[in-house]
Design a protein around this motif. Sequence first.
Motif, PDB file in Angstrom:
ATOM      1  N   GLN A  18       2.390   6.573  12.104  1.00 14.37           N
ATOM      2  CA  GLN A  18       2.506   7.544  11.025  1.00 14.37           C
ATOM      3  C   GLN A  18       3.891   8.197  10.994  1.00 14.37           C
ATOM      4  OE1 GLN A  18       1.049   8.141   8.360  1.00 14.37           O
ATOM      5  NE2 GLN A  18       2.191   9.994   7.790  1.00 14.37           N
ATOM      6  N   MET A  68       0.848  -1.197   0.000  1.00 20.76           N
ATOM      7  CA  MET A  68       0.000   0.000   0.000  1.00 20.76           C
ATOM      8  C   MET A  68       0.877   1.238   0.000  1.00 20.76           C
ATOM      9  SD  MET A  68      -2.710   1.357   2.873  1.00 20.76           S
ATOM     10  CE  MET A  68      -3.884   0.026   2.652  1.00 20.76           C
ATOM     11  N   GLY A  97      -1.806   6.349   1.057  1.00 17.38           N
ATOM     12  CA  GLY A  97      -3.026   5.584   1.298  1.00 17.38           C
ATOM     13  C   GLY A  97      -3.075   5.033   2.715  1.00 17.38           C
ATOM     14  N   PHE A  98      -1.918   4.593   3.206  1.00 15.54           N
ATOM     15  CA  PHE A  98      -1.869   4.080   4.573  1.00 15.54           C
ATOM     16  C   PHE A  98      -2.136   5.194   5.574  1.00 15.54           C
ATOM     17  CE2 PHE A  98       0.582   2.751   8.390  1.00 15.54           C
ATOM     18  CZ  PHE A  98      -0.135   1.595   8.678  1.00 15.54           C
ATOM     19  N   LYS A 158      -3.263  11.226   0.867  1.00 14.78           N
ATOM     20  CA  LYS A 158      -3.552  10.372  -0.286  1.00 14.78           C
ATOM     21  C   LYS A 158      -3.835  11.187  -1.540  1.00 14.78           C
ATOM     22  CE  LYS A 158      -4.667   6.686  -2.660  1.00 14.78           C
ATOM     23  NZ  LYS A 158      -3.645   5.737  -3.125  1.00 14.78           N
ATOM     24  N   ILE A 193      -8.587   8.069   9.023  1.00 11.58           N
ATOM     25  CA  ILE A 193      -9.959   7.577   9.167  1.00 11.58           C
ATOM     26  C   ILE A 193     -10.148   6.915  10.534  1.00 11.58           C
ATOM     27  CG2 ILE A 193     -11.623   5.880   8.301  1.00 11.58           C
ATOM     28  CD1 ILE A 193     -10.513   6.403   5.503  1.00 11.58           C
ATOM     29  N   SER A 194      -9.137   6.201  10.990  1.00 15.01           N
ATOM     30  CA  SER A 194      -9.216   5.524  12.287  1.00 15.01           C
ATOM     31  C   SER A 194      -9.208   6.515  13.444  1.00 15.01           C
ATOM     32  CB  SER A 194      -8.035   4.557  12.446  1.00 15.01           C
ATOM     33  OG  SER A 194      -8.043   3.565  11.435  1.00 15.01           O
ATOM     34  N   LYS A 206      -3.980   7.773   5.064  1.00 17.69           N
ATOM     35  CA  LYS A 206      -5.409   8.044   5.012  1.00 17.69           C
ATOM     36  C   LYS A 206      -6.170   7.069   5.912  1.00 17.69           C
ATOM     37  CE  LYS A 206      -9.328   8.546   1.866  1.00 17.69           C
ATOM     38  NZ  LYS A 206      -9.790   8.528   0.461  1.00 17.69           N
ATOM     39  N   CYS A 207      -5.775   5.810   5.906  1.00 12.70           N
ATOM     40  CA  CYS A 207      -6.404   4.812   6.786  1.00 12.70           C
ATOM     41  C   CYS A 207      -6.222   5.192   8.249  1.00 12.70           C
ATOM     42  CB  CYS A 207      -5.814   3.433   6.522  1.00 12.70           C
ATOM     43  SG  CYS A 207      -6.237   2.732   4.913  1.00 12.70           S
ATOM     44  N   LEU A 208      -5.039   5.690   8.592  1.00 15.63           N
ATOM     45  CA  LEU A 208      -4.781   6.118   9.963  1.00 15.63           C
ATOM     46  C   LEU A 208      -5.665   7.308  10.327  1.00 15.63           C
ATOM     47  CD1 LEU A 208      -0.866   5.900  10.119  1.00 15.63           C
ATOM     48  CD2 LEU A 208      -2.535   4.282  11.044  1.00 15.63           C
TER      49      LEU A 208
END
Length: 205
Positions: A181, A1, A5-6, A69, A12-13, A8-10
């Motif tokens: 991050q 990934m 993008g990773f 991202k 969102i979490s 962005k996942c963080l």
Amino acid sequence: MCSGGFAKCLGISLMPLTIVCVLCNILLFFPGGNSVVSEKITREVWFFGGILGSGVLMIFPALVFLGLKNNDCCGCCGNESCGRRFAMLSSILFAAVGVLGAGYSVVVSCVAINQGPLCHVKGTGQNETGWMYPFSNGDYLSDKSLWSKCIEPKDVVPWHLSLFCVLLVMGLIQIALCAVQVINGLLGALCGDCCGCCGGSDGAV
């Protein structure tokens, strides 16, 4: 990934964790689910660990992570990957802000859990009576029978303990995500957002 993008996942979490922390801090202003005057609210609630530390200060890194991202990768000096590298590097600073904010919330929560809530105590014999902090050094954590010392507000001890424990756990998770991050940002700054942005001819992400 891709590192963007990773990140962005963080981000969102982090958002739901931030909302939970703010709500917990607000609920702590109503000990036992009751409305009381400000002088009868536990001191640590006024430190705003959940609202300020794990809330406001956590919004900034979360939004930055979410935007990585979609960084346009415009670059600088003709280097397309330069923009993304700089964005990933700057995200480390925001991650550090998040660690400080969540760390503040964790410290406040630990102190509050150890001290216990402010409540009205009915004295017996020579014992004191009135509004005070009846517990010391977390003694009530291992001896639930001590909870009966607090007669008002009703159910203030489990309310206090549950909400500050949630703040403690959420703060630790936030610290872990921001620390991840930091590593992700370093990798992104050194290697580019991903293989396609680093050196791929099509610049795909």
